[in-house]
Design a protein around this motif. Structure first.
Motif: not given
Length: 269
Positions: A94-104
């Protein structure tokens, strides 16, 4: 001799893969002399053997950010999606979940789109990450580089890092922002050279076996001595280990002015 810090340098493994004894022949070009001088400062080693897909993802995460920011993003990604079957997991993420995961790592929306798109392509064209790794490891240099550059979101530096750290190809000298700045400031590459032009100069004039080490050592030198805004020579020309072979293009120790080498060349016209 200072050892290279135990941190990832543009995708390099913490301990490196091999510690070779590089040839000690007298350098025949200014760039080769610089790399040899850097060999007196940093741990000389060669690279190769990383998983190609993970190396590609790691390098995408490192784009436009620091290791300090991208490394936690990489660790979080592996924790969330696993290191086995990673390509399939990311292709279906899921793109939004992946984006949150790599936000740093920053630019997480753009990078998550790129990662999902590339993972999907790897799965569709190669079947899985293992097959992609085999292609990168065993394929001809030009074929692998062309395939990588054909992936949207993969530029020359990212492709070259995969060729270096995964394939271990000799003669590959990736050019990031530090390498781009350092070799134009030294006067080895023309001041208005783009990243590809600097890469061409270095790959033509540095011995092939030393290009990988030259890449990581030049990055470390750019971080420790030849920084963008306050290079060591501003305080003391002798404080820089390359001071005697540097043209200081764009750096004026007398006035303290520091500009991009390309801007310095414009001023001289």
């Amino acid at each position: 001799m200072t050892e290279e810090p135990h941190t990832n340098i543009s995708g390099g493994q913490s301990d490196g893969d091999r510690s070779p004894a590089f040839e000690s022949d007298a350098p025949t070009t200014p760039a080769a002399a610089v790399v040899d001088r850097l060999g007196e400062l940093y741990w000389q080693k060669t690279y190769g053997g990383q998983d190609a897909f993970e190396c590609l993802i790691r390098t995408i995460l490192s784009q436009n950010t620091s290791d300090a920011a991208s490394q936690p993003a990489h660790d979080a990604l592996v924790d969330q999606y696993g290191d086995s079957g990673l390509a399939t997991a990311l292709a279906n993420a899921d793109r939004s979940k992946l984006a949150e995961t790599i936000s740093s790592a920053g630019l997480q929306n753009q990078k998550s789109n790129t990662i999902i798109r590339i993972a999907t392509r790897v799965c569709e064209e190669y079947g899985d990450a293992a097959a992609f790794d085999s292609f990168v490891q065993d394929g001809a240099y030009d074929d692998v580089r062309d395939a990588l550059l054909d992936m949207k979101g993969v530029g020359p530096k990212t492709a070259d890092c995969v060729l270096l750290f995964a394939s271990g190809h000799d003669g590959v000298f990736p050019v990031d922002t530090h390498v781009h700045r350092v070799y134009r400031r030294l006067g080895i590459a023309p001041p208005n050279s783009d990243h590809d032009a600097v890469r061409a100069v270095l790959e033509e004039t540095v011995p092939a076996a030393k290009c990988g080490f030259g890449h990581t050592a030049s990055i470390q030198f750019g971080r420790e001595y030849c920084t963008a805004r306050k290079p060591a020579c501003l305080d003391d020309p002798e404080a820089c280990p390359l001071g005697d072979v540097c043209d200081r293009v764009g750096v004026d120790p007398d006035t303290g002015e520091v500009v991009d080498p390309a801007d310095a060349s414009i001023d001289m016209e």
